[in-house]
Design a protein around this motif. Structure first.
Motif, PDB file in Angstrom:
ATOM      1  N   GLY A  21       0.819  -1.208   0.000  1.00  0.00           N
ATOM      2  CA  GLY A  21       0.000   0.000   0.000  1.00  0.00           C
ATOM      3  C   GLY A  21       0.856   1.263   0.000  1.00  0.00           C
ATOM      4  O   GLY A  21       0.513   2.256  -0.654  1.00  0.00           O
ATOM      5  N   PHE A  22       1.969   1.227   0.724  1.00  0.00           N
ATOM      6  CA  PHE A  22       2.889   2.358   0.699  1.00  0.00           C
ATOM      7  C   PHE A  22       3.417   2.598  -0.710  1.00  0.00           C
ATOM      8  O   PHE A  22       3.490   3.738  -1.183  1.00  0.00           O
ATOM      9  CB  PHE A  22       4.075   2.103   1.631  1.00  0.00           C
ATOM     10  N   ILE A  23       3.806   1.518  -1.362  1.00  0.00           N
ATOM     11  CA  ILE A  23       4.323   1.649  -2.725  1.00  0.00           C
ATOM     12  C   ILE A  23       3.250   2.227  -3.637  1.00  0.00           C
ATOM     13  O   ILE A  23       3.500   3.114  -4.457  1.00  0.00           O
ATOM     14  CB  ILE A  23       4.805   0.278  -3.248  1.00  0.00           C
ATOM     15  N   ARG A  24       2.029   1.728  -3.479  1.00  0.00           N
ATOM     16  CA  ARG A  24       0.904   2.239  -4.276  1.00  0.00           C
ATOM     17  C   ARG A  24       0.709   3.733  -4.062  1.00  0.00           C
ATOM     18  O   ARG A  24       0.588   4.504  -5.021  1.00  0.00           O
ATOM     19  CB  ARG A  24      -0.366   1.483  -3.894  1.00  0.00           C
ATOM     20  N   GLU A  25       0.692   4.162  -2.784  1.00  0.00           N
ATOM     21  CA  GLU A  25       0.469   5.573  -2.495  1.00  0.00           C
ATOM     22  C   GLU A  25       1.636   6.441  -2.959  1.00  0.00           C
ATOM     23  O   GLU A  25       1.443   7.599  -3.345  1.00  0.00           O
ATOM     24  CB  GLU A  25       0.225   5.772  -0.991  1.00  0.00           C
ATOM     25  N   THR A  26       2.855   5.879  -2.922  1.00  0.00           N
ATOM     26  CA  THR A  26       4.010   6.623  -3.425  1.00  0.00           C
ATOM     27  C   THR A  26       3.861   6.884  -4.917  1.00  0.00           C
ATOM     28  O   THR A  26       4.088   8.001  -5.398  1.00  0.00           O
ATOM     29  CB  THR A  26       5.300   5.836  -3.154  1.00  0.00           C
ATOM     30  N   PHE A  27       3.461   5.857  -5.661  1.00  0.00           N
ATOM     31  CA  PHE A  27       3.229   6.014  -7.098  1.00  0.00           C
ATOM     32  C   PHE A  27       2.088   6.999  -7.354  1.00  0.00           C
ATOM     33  O   PHE A  27       2.167   7.838  -8.252  1.00  0.00           O
ATOM     34  CB  PHE A  27       2.892   4.657  -7.729  1.00  0.00           C
ATOM     35  N   MET A  28       1.024   6.883  -6.545  1.00  0.00           N
ATOM     36  CA  MET A  28      -0.140   7.741  -6.758  1.00  0.00           C
ATOM     37  C   MET A  28       0.188   9.193  -6.439  1.00  0.00           C
ATOM     38  O   MET A  28      -0.263  10.111  -7.134  1.00  0.00           O
ATOM     39  CB  MET A  28      -1.314   7.254  -5.910  1.00  0.00           C
ATOM     40  N   ILE A 170      -1.273  -4.710  -5.399  1.00  0.00           N
ATOM     41  CA  ILE A 170      -0.454  -5.195  -6.516  1.00  0.00           C
ATOM     42  C   ILE A 170      -1.059  -4.756  -7.851  1.00  0.00           C
ATOM     43  O   ILE A 170      -0.355  -4.280  -8.751  1.00  0.00           O
ATOM     44  CB  ILE A 170      -0.321  -6.730  -6.451  1.00  0.00           C
ATOM     45  N   ILE A 171      -2.366  -4.897  -7.982  1.00  0.00           N
ATOM     46  CA  ILE A 171      -3.034  -4.515  -9.234  1.00  0.00           C
ATOM     47  C   ILE A 171      -2.928  -3.011  -9.465  1.00  0.00           C
ATOM     48  O   ILE A 171      -2.598  -2.562 -10.574  1.00  0.00           O
ATOM     49  CB  ILE A 171      -4.508  -4.971  -9.205  1.00  0.00           C
ATOM     50  N   LEU A 172      -3.166  -2.216  -8.433  1.00  0.00           N
ATOM     51  CA  LEU A 172      -3.096  -0.761  -8.601  1.00  0.00           C
ATOM     52  C   LEU A 172      -1.667  -0.288  -8.855  1.00  0.00           C
ATOM     53  O   LEU A 172      -1.444   0.672  -9.613  1.00  0.00           O
ATOM     54  CB  LEU A 172      -3.679  -0.061  -7.379  1.00  0.00           C
ATOM     55  N   ILE A 173      -0.687  -0.938  -8.240  1.00  0.00           N
ATOM     56  CA  ILE A 173       0.712  -0.602  -8.520  1.00  0.00           C
ATOM     57  C   ILE A 173       1.034  -0.874  -9.985  1.00  0.00           C
ATOM     58  O   ILE A 173       1.707  -0.082 -10.660  1.00  0.00           O
ATOM     59  CB  ILE A 173       1.662  -1.398  -7.597  1.00  0.00           C
ATOM     60  N   GLY A 174       0.541  -2.012 -10.499  1.00  0.00           N
ATOM     61  CA  GLY A 174       0.763  -2.325 -11.905  1.00  0.00           C
ATOM     62  C   GLY A 174       0.154  -1.273 -12.826  1.00  0.00           C
ATOM     63  O   GLY A 174       0.773  -0.866 -13.823  1.00  0.00           O
ATOM     64  N   ILE A 175      -1.045  -0.834 -12.491  1.00  0.00           N
ATOM     65  CA  ILE A 175      -1.716   0.196 -13.306  1.00  0.00           C
ATOM     66  C   ILE A 175      -0.943   1.509 -13.260  1.00  0.00           C
ATOM     67  O   ILE A 175      -0.720   2.160 -14.282  1.00  0.00           O
ATOM     68  CB  ILE A 175      -3.165   0.386 -12.820  1.00  0.00           C
ATOM     69  N   LEU A 176      -0.499   1.904 -12.067  1.00  0.00           N
ATOM     70  CA  LEU A 176       0.241   3.159 -11.929  1.00  0.00           C
ATOM     71  C   LEU A 176       1.599   3.080 -12.620  1.00  0.00           C
ATOM     72  O   LEU A 176       2.063   4.046 -13.240  1.00  0.00           O
ATOM     73  CB  LEU A 176       0.420   3.498 -10.450  1.00  0.00           C
ATOM     74  N   GLY A 177       2.249   1.907 -12.516  1.00  0.00           N
ATOM     75  CA  GLY A 177       3.527   1.744 -13.194  1.00  0.00           C
ATOM     76  C   GLY A 177       3.390   1.831 -14.707  1.00  0.00           C
ATOM     77  O   GLY A 177       4.202   2.464 -15.387  1.00  0.00           O
ATOM     78  N   HIS A 178       2.340   1.201 -15.227  1.00  0.00           N
ATOM     79  CA  HIS A 178       2.076   1.274 -16.674  1.00  0.00           C
ATOM     80  C   HIS A 178       1.762   2.705 -17.093  1.00  0.00           C
ATOM     81  O   HIS A 178       2.242   3.179 -18.148  1.00  0.00           O
ATOM     82  CB  HIS A 178       0.909   0.350 -17.020  1.00  0.00           C
ATOM     83  N   TRP A 195     -11.081   0.941 -12.549  1.00  0.00           N
ATOM     84  CA  TRP A 195     -11.284  -0.418 -13.067  1.00  0.00           C
ATOM     85  C   TRP A 195     -10.389  -1.420 -12.336  1.00  0.00           C
ATOM     86  O   TRP A 195     -10.773  -2.580 -12.144  1.00  0.00           O
ATOM     87  CB  TRP A 195     -11.013  -0.459 -14.569  1.00  0.00           C
ATOM     88  N   GLY A 196      -9.218  -0.965 -11.893  1.00  0.00           N
ATOM     89  CA  GLY A 196      -8.338  -1.850 -11.131  1.00  0.00           C
ATOM     90  C   GLY A 196      -8.938  -2.258  -9.799  1.00  0.00           C
ATOM     91  O   GLY A 196      -8.794  -3.408  -9.364  1.00  0.00           O
ATOM     92  N   VAL A 197      -9.617  -1.329  -9.133  1.00  0.00           N
ATOM     93  CA  VAL A 197     -10.296  -1.654  -7.876  1.00  0.00           C
ATOM     94  C   VAL A 197     -11.359  -2.727  -8.105  1.00  0.00           C
ATOM     95  O   VAL A 197     -11.476  -3.689  -7.337  1.00  0.00           O
ATOM     96  CB  VAL A 197     -10.925  -0.387  -7.266  1.00  0.00           C
ATOM     97  N   ALA A 199     -11.452  -4.992 -10.491  1.00  0.00           N
ATOM     98  CA  ALA A 199     -10.786  -6.266 -10.772  1.00  0.00           C
ATOM     99  C   ALA A 199     -10.223  -6.882  -9.490  1.00  0.00           C
ATOM    100  O   ALA A 199     -10.277  -8.108  -9.289  1.00  0.00           O
ATOM    101  CB  ALA A 199      -9.671  -6.054 -11.794  1.00  0.00           C
ATOM    102  N   ALA A 200      -9.688  -6.043  -8.607  1.00  0.00           N
ATOM    103  CA  ALA A 200      -9.116  -6.546  -7.363  1.00  0.00           C
ATOM    104  C   ALA A 200     -10.171  -7.207  -6.478  1.00  0.00           C
ATOM    105  O   ALA A 200      -9.888  -8.193  -5.785  1.00  0.00           O
ATOM    106  CB  ALA A 200      -8.441  -5.406  -6.607  1.00  0.00           C
ATOM    107  N   GLY A 201     -11.389  -6.676  -6.480  1.00  0.00           N
ATOM    108  CA  GLY A 201     -12.453  -7.305  -5.712  1.00  0.00           C
ATOM    109  C   GLY A 201     -12.719  -8.729  -6.164  1.00  0.00           C
ATOM    110  O   GLY A 201     -12.906  -9.633  -5.342  1.00  0.00           O
ATOM    111  N   LEU A 202     -12.736  -8.954  -7.474  1.00  0.00           N
ATOM    112  CA  LEU A 202     -12.958 -10.301  -8.010  1.00  0.00           C
ATOM    113  C   LEU A 202     -11.817 -11.243  -7.624  1.00  0.00           C
ATOM    114  O   LEU A 202     -12.045 -12.405  -7.261  1.00  0.00           O
ATOM    115  CB  LEU A 202     -13.095 -10.228  -9.531  1.00  0.00           C
ATOM    116  N   VAL A 203     -10.588 -10.735  -7.692  1.00  0.00           N
ATOM    117  CA  VAL A 203      -9.434 -11.566  -7.350  1.00  0.00           C
ATOM    118  C   VAL A 203      -9.463 -11.957  -5.874  1.00  0.00           C
ATOM    119  O   VAL A 203      -9.241 -13.124  -5.524  1.00  0.00           O
ATOM    120  CB  VAL A 203      -8.128 -10.818  -7.691  1.00  0.00           C
ATOM    121  N   GLN A 204      -9.745 -11.008  -4.989  1.00  0.00           N
ATOM    122  CA  GLN A 204      -9.768 -11.306  -3.555  1.00  0.00           C
ATOM    123  C   GLN A 204     -10.883 -12.288  -3.204  1.00  0.00           C
ATOM    124  O   GLN A 204     -10.697 -13.179  -2.368  1.00  0.00           O
ATOM    125  CB  GLN A 204      -9.934 -10.006  -2.767  1.00  0.00           C
TER     126      GLN A 204
END
Length: 534
Positions: A21-28, A170-178, A195-197, A199-204
């Protein structure tokens, strides 16, 4: 497995999720900063996330777990499977209806209830409505996942339910990295995250579904019927949802108030992300493990064991939370600068978010203690009393937020949150003591002030160290220098805290050994005698 080992299992998985989550927020922060798209996404995400914690995690981890555990003891795994199918049928139907209604009324809800302050910015308001519409089905996935997580916790299988949330990050980090790689504009990033959120619900949901099947329970769909078990669940779940989601109720109200100021919503979210690390790793781990353990002890008539579980849980949470709170109070700004200050996240944003984070540090012990106190009510199937206290807490939060926000901005909202948290914690503890559900524990009572002294000593050392290393933690220093300095300060602070805590008797090796070796299914012992050095 010992109580501490169970805490470590859940806490370790939660730690992994929080680090991602930290990595995600850093990217965001680098991609969106505290600008209008960041405000729109964070406000939109708050809606399904609040409902999830109110009516999924709060209700099911509090009401469903004791009933499911009772079914296992009374009717075995087959009875538990039938009960799960009855609940699944009703829950799925309610979620489907709620999702349809919310999707159709989303423009009204966002513009009038969630973010009325966005009315002066049509673009931000429109983006918030679209993002929320895309993300809201995430609620249905996570509500069903929360039910299955409750089943896994009752079966003492904690890891899958604790690790599943990491996939959102992980999914949101991938989206932000792309997005960074191809140079997307902020609006496109906002759509991708939404859309990543989803998709993440389905995966969890898929992860915990598979874990439940591996545990030996295959859930089929039954026509929704209000059976006696389902009615009992609903009676318990409504107040439990309000109580368990008190923080989320306050956050939703505060989002409404903060929407009147540019960047305030995002500033609160960034600070919340950091303070959620110790709260999640310690508080959620304790709440997740303690509820089924307390329910088991009380069903077996082991009152002494139940009291011992509560006391050791508070001892464990304070031992780890007090130094974290002290560190957030003293070094909040360097932490925010290291994690977020780059790209669209400016130095002025660092000052605002750092101030909010320091305030959150003062409230961290309260919110962790709430997680440790509430299972003492829920395990006895009393969800009404915590609901009343939660209502009082909400009233305190709203009145203070409305009073302080015009003067202090987002910091005023953070202040209101922590005051409300302490009010809730004190009320919960007072009622447990008044009812005789909290055993007097001399070692715990003598250790708490010593742990406070140890945390204060650590904070004082950090304060002077930060003055001495002012350049090394400033934005003028290279990133590697800031990171190395901050990590070194954390390591030294930990050494100071543990040295003082063990030196003055706030903790000792005997306490650690007993907590690690204590078996969850051991017979209840008499209340522990005071340690020789307590």
């Amino acid at each position: 497995m010992s109580l501490v080992k169970k805490f470590a299992t859940v806490g370790g998985a939660t730690l992994g999720s929080r680090l991602f989550g930290f990595i995600r927020e850093t990217f965001m922060a680098a991609a969106l900063g505290t600008g209008p798209v960041a405000d729109a996404f964070n406000t939109a995400f708050r809606l399904p996330n609040t409902f999830r914690r109110l009516f999924a995690e709060g209700a099911f981890n509090s009401a469903f777990v004791p009933l499911f555990a009772r079914e296992i003891e009374a009717n075995g795994m087959e009875g538990a499977r039938r009960f799960s199918e009855e609940v699944f049928g009703v829950l799925f139907t309610v979620l489907l209806f709620l999702t349809v209604v919310m999707e159709l009324t989303m423009p009204f809800i966002v513009s009038n209830l969630i973010a009325p302050g966005f009315a002066n910015d049509p673009a931000k308001l429109g983006n918030t409505i679209v993002f929320a519409t895309i993300m809201f089905p995430y609620l249905a996935c996570m509500s069903l996942a929360a039910m299955m997580a409750g089943m896994l916790n009752s079966l003492h299988r904690y890891f899958a339910a604790a690790i599943a949330p990491v996939f959102l990050n992980i999914i949101l980090i991938g989206i932000l990295g792309h997005a960074w790689y191809i140079g997307q504009d902020p609006i496109a990033v906002g759509y991708g995250l939404s859309w990543g959120v989803m998709a993440a619900g389905l995966v969890q949901l898929a992860i915990v579904w598979v874990a439940v099947r591996d545990a030996g329970i295959k859930i089929g769909f039954r026509r929704p019927r209000l059976t006696a078990n389902v009615r009992r669940l609903l009676v318990l779940a409504l107040p439990a949802a309000i109580t368990g989601g008190i923080t989320q109720i306050n956050l939703l109200i505060n989002t409404n108030i903060a929407s009147a100021q540019e960047g305030a919503v995002s500033s609160l979210v960034y600070a919340d992300r950091i303070y959620q690390l110790p709260l999640g790793v310690v508080g959620i781990a304790v709440a997740t493990v303690l509820l089924p353990e307390l329910a088991r002890a009380l069903r077996s008539g082991n009152v002494n064991e139940a009291a011992n579980l509560q006391n050791r849980s508070v001892e464990f949470t304070l031992f780890l939370t007090l130094p974290a709170a002290a560190a957030l109070l003293v070094m909040s700004e360097p932490i925010v600068r290291l994690l977020f200050e780059r790209g669209e996240f400016s130095a002025s944003s660092t000052v605002v978010v750092g101030h909010i984070l320091a305030i959150y540090g003062l409230g961290l012990p309260a919110f962790v203690l709430i997680k440790a106190f509430i299972p003492g009510f829920f395990a006895r199937e009393d969800t009404r009393t915590p609901m009343v206290f939660a209502g009082i807490s909400v009233a305190v939060n709203v009145s203070l937020a409305l009073t302080l926000f015009p003067r202090l901005g987002a910091s005023g909202i953070a202040t209101a949150e922590i005051v409300a948290g302490w009010v809730n914690a004190v009320l919960l503890f007072g009622m447990l003591v008044w009812r005789g559900h909290w055993g007097r524990d001399i070692p715990l009572l003598t250790r708490i002030p010593r742990l406070v002294i140890a945390a204060a000593g650590m904070a004082l050392a950090l304060h002077y160290a930060l003055q001495w290393l002012a350049y090394e933690v400033s934005s003028a220093a290279p990133l590697i220098v800031r990171a190395t300095t901050l990590c070194g300060l954390v390591a030294v602070a930990m050494a100071i805290y543990f040295a003082i805590a063990f030196g003055i008797g706030g903790a000792n090796l005997g306490m650690i050994r007993r907590n690690i070796k204590r078996k969850a299914k051991a017979k209840a012992d008499p209340a522990p005698a005071p340690d020789a050095d307590a």
